[in-house]
Scaffold this motif. Structure first.
Motif, PDB file in Angstrom:
ATOM      1  N   ALA A 168       0.723  -1.141  -0.064  1.00 10.07           N
ATOM      2  CA  ALA A 168      -0.244  -0.029  -0.047  1.00 10.07           C
ATOM      3  C   ALA A 168       0.760   1.252   0.143  1.00 10.07           C
ATOM      4  CB  ALA A 168      -0.890  -0.106   1.092  1.00 10.07           C
ATOM      5  N   ASP A 169       2.203   1.152   0.391  1.00  8.54           N
ATOM      6  CA  ASP A 169       2.924   2.325   0.491  1.00  8.54           C
ATOM      7  C   ASP A 169       3.743   2.490  -0.661  1.00  8.54           C
ATOM      8  OD1 ASP A 169       4.446   4.143   2.553  1.00  8.54           O
ATOM      9  OD2 ASP A 169       5.705   3.294   1.190  1.00  8.54           O
ATOM     10  N   ARG A 170       3.920   3.613  -1.609  1.00  9.56           N
ATOM     11  CA  ARG A 170       4.577   3.802  -2.781  1.00  9.56           C
ATOM     12  C   ARG A 170       6.100   3.402  -2.543  1.00  9.56           C
ATOM     13  NH1 ARG A 170       3.486   9.660  -4.610  1.00  9.56           N
ATOM     14  NH2 ARG A 170       1.756   8.904  -4.209  1.00  9.56           N
ATOM     15  N   THR A 171       6.802   3.842  -1.382  1.00  8.91           N
ATOM     16  CA  THR A 171       8.168   3.511  -1.125  1.00  8.91           C
ATOM     17  C   THR A 171       8.405   2.004  -1.239  1.00  8.91           C
ATOM     18  OG1 THR A 171       8.591   5.537   0.064  1.00  8.91           O
ATOM     19  CG2 THR A 171      10.155   3.908   0.421  1.00  8.91           C
ATOM     20  N   ARG A 172       7.499   1.372  -0.423  1.00  9.72           N
ATOM     21  CA  ARG A 172       7.640  -0.227  -0.662  1.00  9.72           C
ATOM     22  C   ARG A 172       7.618  -0.717  -1.891  1.00  9.72           C
ATOM     23  NH1 ARG A 172       5.332   0.715   4.994  1.00  9.72           N
ATOM     24  NH2 ARG A 172       3.584   0.215   4.220  1.00  9.72           N
ATOM     25  N   ARG A 173       6.496  -0.402  -2.639  1.00  2.43           N
ATOM     26  CA  ARG A 173       6.505  -0.801  -3.902  1.00  2.43           C
ATOM     27  C   ARG A 173       7.609  -0.755  -4.997  1.00  2.43           C
ATOM     28  NH1 ARG A 173       1.335   1.619  -3.182  1.00  2.43           N
ATOM     29  NH2 ARG A 173       1.841   3.390  -4.674  1.00  2.43           N
ATOM     30  N   ASP A 174       8.069   0.606  -4.687  1.00  2.39           N
ATOM     31  CA  ASP A 174       9.211   0.889  -5.424  1.00  2.39           C
ATOM     32  C   ASP A 174      10.310  -0.025  -4.729  1.00  2.39           C
ATOM     33  OD1 ASP A 174      10.992   2.904  -7.281  1.00  2.39           O
ATOM     34  OD2 ASP A 174      11.733   3.366  -5.613  1.00  2.39           O
ATOM     35  N   ILE A 175      10.658  -0.108  -3.638  1.00  7.18           N
ATOM     36  CA  ILE A 175      11.582  -1.238  -3.160  1.00  7.18           C
ATOM     37  C   ILE A 175      11.369  -2.520  -3.793  1.00  7.18           C
ATOM     38  CG2 ILE A 175      12.521  -2.522  -1.349  1.00  7.18           C
ATOM     39  CD1 ILE A 175      12.067   0.270   0.460  1.00  7.18           C
ATOM     40  N   VAL A 176      10.322  -3.110  -3.830  1.00  5.74           N
ATOM     41  CA  VAL A 176      10.171  -4.430  -4.406  1.00  5.74           C
ATOM     42  C   VAL A 176      10.707  -4.369  -5.870  1.00  5.74           C
ATOM     43  CG1 VAL A 176       8.512  -5.967  -5.174  1.00  5.74           C
ATOM     44  CG2 VAL A 176       8.423  -5.049  -2.773  1.00  5.74           C
ATOM     45  N   ARG A 177      10.179  -3.208  -6.838  1.00  7.28           N
ATOM     46  CA  ARG A 177      10.574  -3.252  -8.041  1.00  7.28           C
ATOM     47  C   ARG A 177      12.053  -3.017  -8.241  1.00  7.28           C
ATOM     48  NH1 ARG A 177       5.893   0.104  -8.622  1.00  7.28           N
ATOM     49  NH2 ARG A 177       6.820   1.730  -7.864  1.00  7.28           N
ATOM     50  N   ARG A 178      12.812  -2.394  -7.468  1.00  8.78           N
ATOM     51  CA  ARG A 178      14.203  -2.371  -7.544  1.00  8.78           C
ATOM     52  C   ARG A 178      14.998  -3.364  -7.118  1.00  8.78           C
ATOM     53  NH1 ARG A 178      16.301   2.592  -4.121  1.00  8.78           N
ATOM     54  NH2 ARG A 178      17.880   2.195  -5.173  1.00  8.78           N
ATOM     55  N   VAL A 179      14.613  -4.213  -6.408  1.00  2.74           N
ATOM     56  CA  VAL A 179      15.117  -5.412  -6.060  1.00  2.74           C
ATOM     57  C   VAL A 179      14.786  -6.738  -6.584  1.00  2.74           C
ATOM     58  CG1 VAL A 179      15.888  -4.678  -3.793  1.00  2.74           C
ATOM     59  CG2 VAL A 179      13.847  -6.011  -3.893  1.00  2.74           C
ATOM     60  N   GLU A 181      17.703  -7.577  -9.409  1.00  2.92           N
ATOM     61  CA  GLU A 181      18.904  -8.111  -8.823  1.00  2.92           C
ATOM     62  C   GLU A 181      18.817  -7.543  -7.395  1.00  2.92           C
ATOM     63  OE1 GLU A 181      22.342  -5.969  -9.875  1.00  2.92           O
ATOM     64  OE2 GLU A 181      21.164  -4.620 -11.244  1.00  2.92           O
ATOM     65  N   GLY A 182      19.505  -8.191  -6.455  1.00  3.82           N
ATOM     66  CA  GLY A 182      19.445  -7.654  -5.259  1.00  3.82           C
ATOM     67  C   GLY A 182      20.273  -6.356  -5.054  1.00  3.82           C
ATOM     68  N   LEU A 183      19.668  -5.724  -4.132  1.00  7.32           N
ATOM     69  CA  LEU A 183      20.643  -4.417  -3.536  1.00  7.32           C
ATOM     70  C   LEU A 183      20.661  -4.310  -1.956  1.00  7.32           C
ATOM     71  CD1 LEU A 183      18.666  -1.864  -5.784  1.00  7.32           C
ATOM     72  CD2 LEU A 183      20.928  -2.354  -5.946  1.00  7.32           C
ATOM     73  N   SER A 184      21.812  -3.842  -1.792  1.00  2.61           N
ATOM     74  CA  SER A 184      22.078  -3.393  -0.249  1.00  2.61           C
ATOM     75  C   SER A 184      21.232  -2.436   0.357  1.00  2.61           C
ATOM     76  CB  SER A 184      23.537  -2.968  -0.159  1.00  2.61           C
ATOM     77  OG  SER A 184      23.535  -1.630  -0.519  1.00  2.61           O
TER      78      SER A 184
END
Length: 112
Positions: free
Chosen positions: A17-28, A31-34
């Motif tokens: 529901a949170d846009r930052t968390r959706r962005d984090i899922v997209r970004r990782v 490939e994994g990110l620290s």
């Protein structure tokens, strides 16, 4: 069993529901990110990004593994497939309902 599935669905959708968390899922997802690399791109503290990642972890959307001194976050495909399946099921229900309404309206127009 249904209650467990409902609880899982609630956790997944609340996490996303949170846009930052959706962005984090997209970004990782690719490939994994620290967590450090993730935090560098947000206008919030490192601790706030860590909290977002923790919410995603609790929902099963992200896992972390230690590589040296860093925590590398990776998206988990299973929960994403679950979400896609749930949304597809809802879409199918609505498409069926709309089709039945169209059928009823078509029948009324032919009768009149």
């Amino acid at each position: 069993m249904k209650g467990l599935l409902d609880d899982e669905a609630d956790a997944l959708f609340q996490a996303l529901a949170d846009r930052t968390r959706r962005d984090i899922v997209r970004r990782v997802a690719g490939e994994g990110l620290s967590v450090t690399d993730l935090a560098a791109d947000y206008d919030m503290s490192f601790a706030a990004v860590q909290k977002h990642v923790a919410v995603l972890e609790r929902a099963g959307l992200v896992t972390k593994r230690r590589v040296g001194k860093q925590q590398i976050a990776h998206a988990e495909v299973g929960p994403l497939r679950t979400i896609r399946s749930m949304l597809a099921e809802l879409e199918d229900q609505w498409v069926d309902r709309v089709q039945r309404i169209d059928d009823l309206l078509s029948g009324d127009e032919q009768a009149g």
